[in-house]
Design a protein around this motif. Structure first.
Motif: not given
Length: 189
Positions: A88-100, A110-120
């Motif tokens: 969550f916190w990795e994604m939280h900061n990525i979303l703010f950095a990419n808010r546009r 962004h989820s991949k950048e945060a380290g999430v490997n969820n195929k779904r």
């Protein structure tokens, strides 16, 4: 023969914290990812977490202003989805950095950048799998009088001052003093 249905436990936004889990002070924000004011507040929160390390914990709750920011709702859902993978916190900061840049395809990247490997992940986003959690935050925010973002609460009490490092620090210091006074005095045997 009956099949046993898997019960999936969803980690709710109210249960996602950063900082000392046993901290005496909980700083809570109702915000959203497209708001410039929330992005600025996020930088203040980062400073506070550093300055008050071990003394506070922080919880971010979703309150997308969809009448102004159409992509904030899906961004909130994406953040809840990444919380299921402990990111969550990795994604939280990525979303703010990419808010546009919060379109559905971008959220997947962004989820991949945060380290999430969820195929779904993309399917979950398109099907609003975590929409109820974001709606729950919105409902709770409205029940607590939230009308705009960012709105902060310190140990459950609404903070009405300026959202600056200095002003929030004063409020946190005041709350720490109050909480320490209420703490029971240890008796010697």
């Amino acid at each position: 023969m009956a099949f046993k249905k898997d019960v999936v436990e969803i980690i709710e936004p109210r249960d996602v914290f950063v900082g000392n889990k046993n901290a005496l002070v909980t700083l809570e924000e109702f915000g959203e990812y497209e708001s410039e004011a929330c992005a600025k507040a996020n930088e203040v929160v980062k400073q506070l977490l550093e300055e008050y390390e071990g003394k506070i914990r922080f919880n971010f709750r979703h309150f997308p202003l969809t009448n102004i920011h159409q992509r904030a709702l899906k961004a909130g859902e994406a953040a809840v989805a990444t919380a299921q993978d402990g990111k969550f916190w990795e994604m939280h900061n990525i979303l703010f950095a990419n808010r546009r840049n919060l379109g559905t395809t971008s959220l997947k990247l962004h989820s991949k950048e945060a380290g999430v490997n969820n195929k779904r992940f993309l399917d979950e986003l398109v099907n609003a799998t975590y929409g109820w959690q974001v709606q729950g935050d919105i409902r709770e925010g409205k029940d607590r009088g939230v009308t705009n973002v960012p709105t902060f609460f310190i140990n459950g009490e609404r903070y009405n001052g300026k959202i600056t490092f200095d002003e929030l620090s004063k409020a946190i210091d005041g709350t720490l003093k109050k909480v320490k006074k209420k703490a029971p005095v240890k008796q010697r045997a």
